[in-house]
Design a protein around this motif. Structure first.
Motif, PDB file in Angstrom:
ATOM      1  N   SER A 176       3.976   4.961   1.706  1.00  0.00           N
ATOM      2  CA  SER A 176       3.148   5.501   2.789  1.00  0.00           C
ATOM      3  C   SER A 176       4.017   6.144   3.865  1.00  0.00           C
ATOM      4  N   ALA A 177       5.193   5.550   4.111  1.00  0.00           N
ATOM      5  CA  ALA A 177       6.105   6.105   5.113  1.00  0.00           C
ATOM      6  C   ALA A 177       6.682   7.446   4.663  1.00  0.00           C
ATOM      7  N   ARG A 178       6.711   7.685   3.341  1.00  0.00           N
ATOM      8  CA  ARG A 178       7.250   8.929   2.804  1.00  0.00           C
ATOM      9  C   ARG A 178       6.161   9.978   2.560  1.00  0.00           C
ATOM     10  N   ALA A 179       4.902   9.585   2.686  1.00  0.00           N
ATOM     11  CA  ALA A 179       3.777  10.485   2.439  1.00  0.00           C
ATOM     12  C   ALA A 179       3.118  10.884   3.756  1.00  0.00           C
ATOM     13  N   GLU A 180       2.347  11.957   3.710  1.00  0.00           N
ATOM     14  CA  GLU A 180       1.623  12.383   4.904  1.00  0.00           C
ATOM     15  C   GLU A 180       0.320  11.620   5.065  1.00  0.00           C
ATOM     16  N   ASP A 181      -0.198  11.097   3.970  1.00  0.00           N
ATOM     17  CA  ASP A 181      -1.425  10.304   4.020  1.00  0.00           C
ATOM     18  C   ASP A 181      -1.458   9.438   2.766  1.00  0.00           C
ATOM     19  N   ALA A 182      -2.238   8.382   2.804  1.00  0.00           N
ATOM     20  CA  ALA A 182      -2.338   7.480   1.659  1.00  0.00           C
ATOM     21  C   ALA A 182      -3.751   6.927   1.574  1.00  0.00           C
ATOM     22  N   ARG A 183      -4.170   6.605   0.360  1.00  0.00           N
ATOM     23  CA  ARG A 183      -5.479   5.997   0.123  1.00  0.00           C
ATOM     24  C   ARG A 183      -5.304   4.810  -0.825  1.00  0.00           C
ATOM     25  N   LEU A 184      -5.911   3.701  -0.470  1.00  0.00           N
ATOM     26  CA  LEU A 184      -5.951   2.542  -1.350  1.00  0.00           C
ATOM     27  C   LEU A 184      -7.296   2.529  -2.067  1.00  0.00           C
ATOM     28  N   HIS A 185      -7.266   2.621  -3.383  1.00  0.00           N
ATOM     29  CA  HIS A 185      -8.484   2.548  -4.187  1.00  0.00           C
ATOM     30  C   HIS A 185      -8.659   1.120  -4.704  1.00  0.00           C
ATOM     31  N   PRO A 186      -9.881   0.729  -5.058  1.00  0.00           N
ATOM     32  CA  PRO A 186     -10.077  -0.610  -5.639  1.00  0.00           C
ATOM     33  C   PRO A 186      -9.267  -0.756  -6.917  1.00  0.00           C
ATOM     34  N   PRO A 187      -8.709  -1.937  -7.169  1.00  0.00           N
ATOM     35  CA  PRO A 187      -7.983  -2.154  -8.427  1.00  0.00           C
ATOM     36  C   PRO A 187      -8.873  -1.859  -9.626  1.00  0.00           C
ATOM     37  N   GLN A 188      -8.278  -1.309 -10.670  1.00  0.00           N
ATOM     38  CA  GLN A 188      -9.027  -0.990 -11.875  1.00  0.00           C
ATOM     39  C   GLN A 188      -9.391  -2.263 -12.628  1.00  0.00           C
ATOM     40  N   ASN A 189     -10.566  -2.263 -13.215  1.00  0.00           N
ATOM     41  CA  ASN A 189     -11.019  -3.377 -14.041  1.00  0.00           C
ATOM     42  C   ASN A 189     -10.262  -3.347 -15.359  1.00  0.00           C
ATOM     43  N   SER A 190      -9.529  -4.418 -15.641  1.00  0.00           N
ATOM     44  CA  SER A 190      -8.710  -4.443 -16.852  1.00  0.00           C
ATOM     45  C   SER A 190      -9.552  -4.352 -18.120  1.00  0.00           C
ATOM     46  N   ALA A 191     -10.804  -4.793 -18.049  1.00  0.00           N
ATOM     47  CA  ALA A 191     -11.663  -4.731 -19.230  1.00  0.00           C
ATOM     48  C   ALA A 191     -12.095  -3.296 -19.532  1.00  0.00           C
ATOM     49  N   LEU A 192     -12.108  -2.428 -18.501  1.00  0.00           N
ATOM     50  CA  LEU A 192     -12.548  -1.051 -18.684  1.00  0.00           C
ATOM     51  C   LEU A 192     -11.380  -0.080 -18.790  1.00  0.00           C
ATOM     52  N   SER A 193     -10.222  -0.501 -18.325  1.00  0.00           N
ATOM     53  CA  SER A 193      -9.053   0.377 -18.329  1.00  0.00           C
ATOM     54  C   SER A 193      -8.332   0.305 -19.665  1.00  0.00           C
ATOM     55  N   GLU A 194      -7.726   1.427 -20.067  1.00  0.00           N
ATOM     56  CA  GLU A 194      -6.935   1.453 -21.298  1.00  0.00           C
ATOM     57  C   GLU A 194      -5.539   0.891 -21.073  1.00  0.00           C
ATOM     58  N   SER A 195      -5.165   0.674 -19.814  1.00  0.00           N
ATOM     59  CA  SER A 195      -3.838   0.152 -19.516  1.00  0.00           C
ATOM     60  C   SER A 195      -3.810  -1.360 -19.676  1.00  0.00           C
ATOM     61  N   SER A 196      -2.682  -1.864 -20.163  1.00  0.00           N
ATOM     62  CA  SER A 196      -2.533  -3.304 -20.311  1.00  0.00           C
ATOM     63  C   SER A 196      -2.171  -3.926 -18.975  1.00  0.00           C
ATOM     64  N   GLY A 197      -2.440  -5.208 -18.836  1.00  0.00           N
ATOM     65  CA  GLY A 197      -2.091  -5.916 -17.612  1.00  0.00           C
ATOM     66  C   GLY A 197      -3.184  -5.844 -16.570  1.00  0.00           C
ATOM     67  N   GLN A 198      -2.955  -6.569 -15.478  1.00  0.00           N
ATOM     68  CA  GLN A 198      -3.922  -6.655 -14.379  1.00  0.00           C
ATOM     69  C   GLN A 198      -3.444  -5.774 -13.223  1.00  0.00           C
ATOM     70  N   ASN A 199      -4.321  -4.879 -12.788  1.00  0.00           N
ATOM     71  CA  ASN A 199      -3.975  -3.923 -11.741  1.00  0.00           C
ATOM     72  C   ASN A 199      -4.017  -4.596 -10.366  1.00  0.00           C
ATOM     73  N   VAL A 200      -2.902  -4.530  -9.633  1.00  0.00           N
ATOM     74  CA  VAL A 200      -2.856  -5.129  -8.298  1.00  0.00           C
ATOM     75  C   VAL A 200      -2.677  -4.079  -7.202  1.00  0.00           C
ATOM     76  N   LEU A 201      -2.277  -2.858  -7.559  1.00  0.00           N
ATOM     77  CA  LEU A 201      -2.201  -1.752  -6.600  1.00  0.00           C
ATOM     78  C   LEU A 201      -2.680  -0.496  -7.281  1.00  0.00           C
ATOM     79  N   ASN A 202      -3.593   0.210  -6.629  1.00  0.00           N
ATOM     80  CA  ASN A 202      -4.114   1.475  -7.134  1.00  0.00           C
ATOM     81  C   ASN A 202      -4.197   2.409  -5.930  1.00  0.00           C
ATOM     82  N   ALA A 203      -3.157   3.218  -5.751  1.00  0.00           N
ATOM     83  CA  ALA A 203      -3.035   3.996  -4.520  1.00  0.00           C
ATOM     84  C   ALA A 203      -2.759   5.458  -4.815  1.00  0.00           C
TER      85      ALA A 203
END
Length: 262
Positions: A180-207
């Motif tokens: 965030s300090a290196r960007a001009e703006d930032a947005r935090l999105h809700p973590p992705q649902n692991s059951a619906l996402s194709e990515s493995s693991g549990q999402n803890v940051l989605n920005a």
């Protein structure tokens, strides 16, 4: 070609031509519709698929929606390579060129302000995952000798999972602050649902981060340096994208949503 007008984005005049073989939604190549100092990037789409009532049903067809979204994104990606587009939401459709121009006239000042804010900037996405094997440690090889041993093993595994989560959350907060300090703006999105996402693991940051193009290389290097910092934690970088997360779609592109004016 007859048909409705599908609008991908609004931008200023392009500094370079779009790809000559670029194909848009429904296979029609995008063209540029000029109004004052703005350009709408549009293509023709068949009324049988994009008329208001039909479109509502089509948007529930996952295969059709995936194909349409892929073609839409292909045009946005091509635009992002040559200009700073203000992307409109999927399936923004009008009856004809006149309807598109009316939308541009009504929203002209909003579009210009947003384009000024986004000029020369792109969006980068960063996700942090707790790997599945880190979340679920392998059970002890030895079978518990008693009920007390069984409870102790369960407590050990629970403490290990809790420690991993705390470590991942601390890592994610630190990374988000750094980026965030290196960007001009930032947005935090809700973590992705692991059951619906194709990515493995549990999402803890989605920005998402709004970064000047000229500083993107440095931003990417910062992310890359973090990828091996913590065992069992995966960092995923995507982009550069058009700045979807930094456009209020309802506000900026509210005129002409799915089926409106069609």
């Amino acid at each position: 070609m007859n048909g409705l007008r599908y609008v991908y984005a609004v931008c200023r005049p392009l500094g370079a031509p779009l790809q000559t073989a670029l194909s848009g939604v429904a296979g029609d190549p995008p063209r540029l519709l000029t109004h004052h100092g703005l350009i709408a990037v549009v293509s023709h789409v068949p009324e049988r698929d994009f008329a208001e009532e039909t479109l509502r049903r089509r948007l529930e067809d996952l295969d059709w929606l995936t194909e349409t979204a892929r073609a839409h994104q292909q045009v946005i990606d091509a635009l992002t390579a040559v200009t700073t587009p203000l992307p409109l939401r999927l399936a923004t459709v009008f009856r004809d060129d006149s309807g598109v121009r009316v939308m541009m006239e009504e929203r002209e000042q909003d579009f210009l302000r947003t384009l000024d804010r986004l000029e020369g900037r792109v969006e980068w996405g960063v996700k942090v995952y707790v790997e599945s094997e880190a979340r679920e440690p392998e059970p002890a090889a030895a079978r518990p000798a008693s009920g007390r041993d069984y409870l102790r093993q369960r407590r050990t595994r629970a403490h290990a999972r809790e420690d991993t989560w705390q470590r991942a959350e601390t890592f994610a907060r630190r990374l988000h602050a750094t980026l965030s300090a290196r960007a001009e703006d930032a947005r935090l999105h809700p973590p992705q649902n692991s059951a619906l996402s194709e990515s493995s693991g549990q999402n803890v940051l989605n920005a998402a981060y709004l970064v000047p193009r000229a500083q993107s290389e440095e931003f990417v290097e910062i992310v890359d340096r973090t990828k091996s910092e913590e065992q069992g934690i995966r960092v995923e970088l995507t982009g550069p994208w058009a700045a979807y997360s930094f456009v209020d779609i309802t506000e900026e592109a509210g005129a002409g949503g799915p089926g409106e004016d069609a």
